[in-house]
Design an enzyme around this catalytic site. Structure first.
Site, short mmCIF file in Angstrom:
data_model
loop_
_atom_site.label_atom_id
_atom_site.label_comp_id
_atom_site.label_asym_id
_atom_site.label_seq_id
_atom_site.Cartn_x
_atom_site.Cartn_y
_atom_site.Cartn_z
N ASN A 85 -6.16 -2.68 2.08
CA ASN A 85 -6.15 -4.13 2.21
C ASN A 85 -7.59 -4.62 2.31
O ASN A 85 -8.46 -3.92 2.85
CB ASN A 85 -5.41 -4.57 3.47
CG ASN A 85 -3.91 -4.41 3.34
OD1 ASN A 85 -3.35 -4.38 2.25
ND2 ASN A 85 -3.25 -4.29 4.48
N ARG A 125 0.82 -1.22 0.00
CA ARG A 125 0.00 0.00 0.00
C ARG A 125 0.85 1.26 0.00
O ARG A 125 0.58 2.20 -0.75
CB ARG A 125 -0.96 0.02 1.19
CG ARG A 125 -2.07 -1.01 1.06
CD ARG A 125 -3.01 -0.96 2.24
NE ARG A 125 -2.27 -1.14 3.48
CZ ARG A 125 -2.59 -0.58 4.64
NH1 ARG A 125 -3.65 0.20 4.74
NH2 ARG A 125 -1.87 -0.80 5.71
#
Length: 93
Positions: free
Chosen positions: A36, A18
């Site tokens: 996520n 990320r």
């Protein structure tokens, strides 16, 4: 403006994916978000000029050094509401 929703499969959680995607997208001038999912995948929306979105999408296949991307599902989507790239909290798929 082109926009894609991505679901990234493989070893993509716990490896900095990320953070890496947020940095990559910002460097390319792409906006959207990344988070996520509870099933172990990463979901993202990337939006911007066609060339920038394609470059970001191509980079997503590699990801950061510890990631192992198996496949990416991509679908066209509406652009995000905000002209920034942000990390969101984990969500259900």
């Amino acid at each position: 403006m082109n926009s894609l929703r991505l679901i990234v499969h493989g070893r993509v959680q716990g490896v900095g994916y990320r953070d890496w995607l947020a940095q990559t997208a910002r460097a390319l001038g792409v906006h959207g978000w990344v988070r996520n999912l509870t099933d172990g995948t990463v979901e993202a929306v990337i939006s911007g000029r066609a060339g920038a979105v394609q470059a970001c999408f191509a980079a997503c296949h590699d990801g950061p050094p510890l990631a192992e991307v198996i496949r990416i599902e991509s679908t066209a989507c509406d652009p995000p509401d905000r002209a920034i790239f942000e990390k969101k909290t984990t969500a259900e798929r």
